[in-house]
Design a protein around this motif. Structure first.
Motif, PDB file in Angstrom:
ATOM      1  N   LEU A  17    -127.376-109.142 -45.258  1.00  0.00           N
ATOM      2  CA  LEU A  17    -126.554-110.461 -44.898  1.00  0.00           C
ATOM      3  C   LEU A  17    -127.515-111.657 -44.776  1.00  0.00           C
ATOM      4  O   LEU A  17    -127.275-112.518 -45.438  1.00  0.00           O
ATOM      5  CB  LEU A  17    -125.781-110.181 -43.555  1.00  0.00           C
ATOM      6  N   LEU A  53    -127.729-115.369 -46.559  1.00  0.00           N
ATOM      7  CA  LEU A  53    -127.213-116.431 -45.774  1.00  0.00           C
ATOM      8  C   LEU A  53    -128.392-117.307 -45.400  1.00  0.00           C
ATOM      9  O   LEU A  53    -128.175-118.446 -45.230  1.00  0.00           O
ATOM     10  CB  LEU A  53    -126.885-115.883 -44.335  1.00  0.00           C
ATOM     11  N   LEU A  81    -117.954-121.332 -43.114  1.00  0.00           N
ATOM     12  CA  LEU A  81    -117.544-120.125 -43.660  1.00  0.00           C
ATOM     13  C   LEU A  81    -116.907-120.516 -45.235  1.00  0.00           C
ATOM     14  O   LEU A  81    -116.790-119.891 -46.169  1.00  0.00           O
ATOM     15  CB  LEU A  81    -116.337-119.478 -42.934  1.00  0.00           C
ATOM     16  N   LEU A 117    -120.193-116.184 -50.734  1.00  0.00           N
ATOM     17  CA  LEU A 117    -120.952-114.966 -50.645  1.00  0.00           C
ATOM     18  C   LEU A 117    -120.136-113.940 -51.960  1.00  0.00           C
ATOM     19  O   LEU A 117    -119.227-114.237 -52.290  1.00  0.00           O
ATOM     20  CB  LEU A 117    -120.460-114.210 -49.522  1.00  0.00           C
ATOM     21  N   CYS A 163    -104.505-121.172 -35.606  1.00  0.00           N
ATOM     22  CA  CYS A 163    -105.917-120.763 -35.983  1.00  0.00           C
ATOM     23  C   CYS A 163    -106.567-121.825 -36.517  1.00  0.00           C
ATOM     24  O   CYS A 163    -106.220-122.014 -37.650  1.00  0.00           O
ATOM     25  CB  CYS A 163    -105.902-119.441 -36.495  1.00  0.00           C
ATOM     26  N   PHE A 192    -123.959-116.630 -36.724  1.00  0.00           N
ATOM     27  CA  PHE A 192    -122.909-117.310 -37.276  1.00  0.00           C
ATOM     28  C   PHE A 192    -122.066-117.480 -36.082  1.00  0.00           C
ATOM     29  O   PHE A 192    -121.275-116.407 -35.728  1.00  0.00           O
ATOM     30  CB  PHE A 192    -122.241-116.397 -38.511  1.00  0.00           C
ATOM     31  N   VAL A 201    -118.269-118.993 -34.481  1.00  0.00           N
ATOM     32  CA  VAL A 201    -117.000-119.359 -34.553  1.00  0.00           C
ATOM     33  C   VAL A 201    -116.328-120.054 -33.323  1.00  0.00           C
ATOM     34  O   VAL A 201    -116.436-119.376 -32.508  1.00  0.00           O
ATOM     35  CB  VAL A 201    -116.335-118.023 -35.214  1.00  0.00           C
ATOM     36  N   HIS A 250    -113.220-121.999 -31.572  1.00  0.00           N
ATOM     37  CA  HIS A 250    -111.802-121.990 -31.767  1.00  0.00           C
ATOM     38  C   HIS A 250    -111.242-123.075 -31.184  1.00  0.00           C
ATOM     39  O   HIS A 250    -111.436-123.395 -30.179  1.00  0.00           O
ATOM     40  CB  HIS A 250    -111.005-120.666 -31.096  1.00  0.00           C
ATOM     41  N   VAL A 296    -121.392-114.061 -34.782  1.00  0.00           N
ATOM     42  CA  VAL A 296    -122.182-112.862 -35.477  1.00  0.00           C
ATOM     43  C   VAL A 296    -123.514-112.639 -35.246  1.00  0.00           C
ATOM     44  O   VAL A 296    -124.006-113.546 -35.607  1.00  0.00           O
ATOM     45  CB  VAL A 296    -121.862-112.616 -37.082  1.00  0.00           C
ATOM     46  N   VAL A 302    -120.194-108.391 -34.188  1.00  0.00           N
ATOM     47  CA  VAL A 302    -119.385-109.571 -33.684  1.00  0.00           C
ATOM     48  C   VAL A 302    -119.486-109.612 -32.141  1.00  0.00           C
ATOM     49  O   VAL A 302    -119.448-108.630 -31.562  1.00  0.00           O
ATOM     50  CB  VAL A 302    -118.041-109.493 -33.924  1.00  0.00           C
TER      51      VAL A 302
HETATM   52  C1  CLR Z   1    -111.057-112.406 -34.006  1.00  0.00           C
HETATM   53  C2  CLR Z   1    -109.856-112.318 -33.192  1.00  0.00           C
HETATM   54  C3  CLR Z   1    -109.082-113.913 -32.927  1.00  0.00           C
HETATM   55  C4  CLR Z   1    -108.886-114.437 -34.363  1.00  0.00           C
HETATM   56  C5  CLR Z   1    -110.145-114.399 -35.094  1.00  0.00           C
HETATM   57  C6  CLR Z   1    -110.465-115.591 -35.795  1.00  0.00           C
HETATM   58  C7  CLR Z   1    -111.764-115.828 -36.559  1.00  0.00           C
HETATM   59  C8  CLR Z   1    -112.180-114.391 -37.046  1.00  0.00           C
HETATM   60  C9  CLR Z   1    -112.534-113.314 -35.759  1.00  0.00           C
HETATM   61  C10 CLR Z   1    -111.033-113.171 -35.346  1.00  0.00           C
HETATM   62  C11 CLR Z   1    -113.162-112.134 -36.101  1.00  0.00           C
HETATM   63  C12 CLR Z   1    -114.522-112.272 -36.774  1.00  0.00           C
HETATM   64  C13 CLR Z   1    -114.272-113.239 -38.039  1.00  0.00           C
HETATM   65  C14 CLR Z   1    -113.625-114.578 -37.407  1.00  0.00           C
HETATM   66  C15 CLR Z   1    -113.833-115.425 -38.820  1.00  0.00           C
HETATM   67  C16 CLR Z   1    -115.228-115.014 -39.292  1.00  0.00           C
HETATM   68  C17 CLR Z   1    -115.517-113.671 -38.829  1.00  0.00           C
HETATM   69  C18 CLR Z   1    -113.474-112.523 -38.920  1.00  0.00           C
HETATM   70  C19 CLR Z   1    -110.056-112.314 -36.030  1.00  0.00           C
HETATM   71  C20 CLR Z   1    -116.482-112.844 -39.617  1.00  0.00           C
HETATM   72  C21 CLR Z   1    -116.990-111.657 -39.001  1.00  0.00           C
HETATM   73  C22 CLR Z   1    -117.459-113.754 -40.083  1.00  0.00           C
HETATM   74  C23 CLR Z   1    -118.325-112.782 -41.470  1.00  0.00           C
HETATM   75  C24 CLR Z   1    -119.639-113.647 -41.618  1.00  0.00           C
HETATM   76  C25 CLR Z   1    -119.895-113.569 -42.829  1.00  0.00           C
HETATM   77  C26 CLR Z   1    -121.293-114.311 -43.378  1.00  0.00           C
HETATM   78  C27 CLR Z   1    -120.109-111.948 -43.677  1.00  0.00           C
HETATM   79  O1  CLR Z   1    -108.188-113.615 -32.201  1.00  0.00           O
END
Ligand code: CLR
Length: 433
Positions: free
Chosen positions: A45, A49, A57, A62, A167, A178, A180, A182, A210, A220
């Motif tokens: 990754l 990255l 995102l 990717l 969301c 990485f 995220v 909310h 991440v 995660v």
């Molecule tokens: C977690 C549960 C929440 C809703 C939610 C929103 C964003 C999601 C997150 C969840 C899980 C992790 C997630 C993220 C968006 C990006 C991130 C899927 C589902 C992934 C792991 C990022 C990948 C990074 C790339 C560079 C590969 O209620």
């Protein structure tokens, strides 16, 4: 299967039945994917990255092999895997106990993030997803209501509770992790058994990250504080997600306290969001906190609340099947089911009909990449066309309004989706695929 006890509950059950909500869901969901092993190329990754510091995102391009065959709309519906916690909450006449189960529900979705460091497909504008569960009698619906920034509005209803919110995540790669954030607000409405009332809870989700990208072991993590308010009673819950440190001690930890309207701590909860959460009643204010570090899942099964101050298991994560393509959970596998009896009923904008995602699910990565490119180009062309004609795109099934209880802006579902579905009246839907 749901036994209703109040007029408020039975009114919703009636709506679900008159709308023929369960049509298409007669058969069991699929239990497996067509593919046994995903055989995604093992690319670090970090290597892709490292040139993308500061990007979010939607701007990180990717290779499709970093995706998983789910859309963000479906990932958001995974919040409902443990919806039975909400039905359990409605059993209690003590509002602080209802809060306890609501709190555990908000922490339960994170169990499904284990081993799933992959990018869900970014939904197209106007893409939708519906999902009905017969056992818990709920119907979930979501629509992508904004493309930049990506936002989806969701709405789930069932006789005893509703769960809805937006969301809206702000994501950024900072060179190390990485992250995220909310931004959206989430609401739960409970209609407790034997009380003819409806109460509103609201909260914001904790941050996800991440971590371990540089070490080649991406995972995660969740961190930060969450406050859940019961706007009807004044009870509130404070949840603390512990950020993972350099060692694995303290990994996955979540703890929390539940207070009544007079700020008296009534319950404490704690455990690990990847595994199990326990709780105990505060008998007197000097009694111990839960010793979260040592709260590993033992053989105990989920139990009714104990009122004597001893701990009880509120929730445990479902067992993961070993060796599943893309490490999906059984629940996640059920989301993109392509049972033709079900496909007959869903809107033409439903994620299940996305060709790129379906190709990915079959392991056809080149086709997935080509189709993804085609769909994104098509979306761009439609947007240019709209701009040329000065047409502002409007969500089909949601409207932004002030919340009747908290007065904050929220996305209100107009219920028309389930009415249109009965007669397959989809002529107003855009052709997005
Ligand atoms: C977690 C549960 C929440 C809703 C939610 C929103 C964003 C999601 C997150 C969840 C899980 C992790 C997630 C993220 C968006 C990006 C991130 C899927 C589902 C992934 C792991 C990022 C990948 C990074 C790339 C560079 C590969 O209620």
């Amino acid at each position: 299967s749901t036994v209703v006890t109040t007029g408020l509950q039975s009114a919703i059950l009636d709506v679900l039945e008159t709308d023929q909500t369960f049509k298409g869901y007669e058969q069991e969901f699929r239990k497996t994917l067509k593919l046994d092993k995903d055989n995604r190329p093992k690319v670090s990754l970090w290597s892709v990255l490292k040139s993308m510091v500061g990007k979010d995102l939607t701007k990180i391009a990717l290779p499709v092999s970093f995706n998983e065959p789910t859309s963000m709309l479906q990932r958001v519906s995974e919040d409902l895997e443990y919806a039975s916690l909400l039905s359990q909450a409605t059993r209690f006449q003590d509002s602080t106990l209802r809060m306890l189960y609501v709190a555990v529900f908000t922490a339960s979705p994170y169990a499904s993030t284990i081993n799933r460091v992959a990018k869900p497909f970014n939904p197209l504008l106007g893409e939708t997803f519906e999902y009905v569960n017969k056992d818990e009698s709920y119907r979930f619906f979501t629509e992508q209501v904004s493309h930049h920034p990506p936002i989806c509005a969701t709405w789930t209803e069932s006789p005893k509770w509703d769960f809805y919110g937006e969301c809206n995540v702000d994501s950024k790669f900072n060179g190390r992790s990485f992250n995220v954030l909310h931004l959206g607000k989430w609401f739960i409405q409970l209609r407790p058994d034997n009380l003819n009332v409806q109460e509103t809870y609201s909260f914001k989700k904790p941050d996800n990250a991440v971590i371990g990208i540089l070490m080649g072991k991406p995972e995660v993590d969740n961190c930060g504080d969450v406050r859940i308010d019961n706007h009807a009673t004044g009870d509130y819950c404070l949840l603390h997600y512990k950020a993972r440190g350099w060692t694995s001690a303290g990994a996955f930890e979540v703890r929390g306290e539940i207070y009544d309207k007079d700020n008296v701590k009534q319950w404490v909860l704690g455990g690990h969001w990847n595994e199990s959460i326990y709780a105990k009643k505060m008998i007197n204010s000097s009694s111990d906190q839960l010793n979260v570090e040592s709260l590993r899942l033992d053989d105990s099964s989920v139990a009714d609340p104990k009122y004597d101050g001893s701990k009880f298991l509120v929730w445990k994560a479902n067992k993961r099947m070993p060796d599943v393509a893309f490490n999906l959970t059984s629940y996640a596998i059920s989301l993109n089911d392509e049972n033709p009896e079900l496909l007959k009923w869903v809107a033409p904008t439903d994620s299940r009909l996305r060709p790129d995602q379906r190709a990915m699910e079959y392991g056809e990565y080149d086709k997935a990449a080509d189709e993804k490119y085609r769909l994104e180009e098509k979306q761009r062309a439609i947007r240019r066309e709209r701009e040329a004609q000065n047409i502002k795109w409007q969500p089909k099934w949601f409207r932004k309004e002030a919340h009747p209880v908290t007065h904050e802006p929220f996305w209100k579902f107009d219920e028309q989706y389930w009415k249109s579905r009965q007669t397959h009246s989809w002529d107003t839907c855009d052709d997005i695929f």
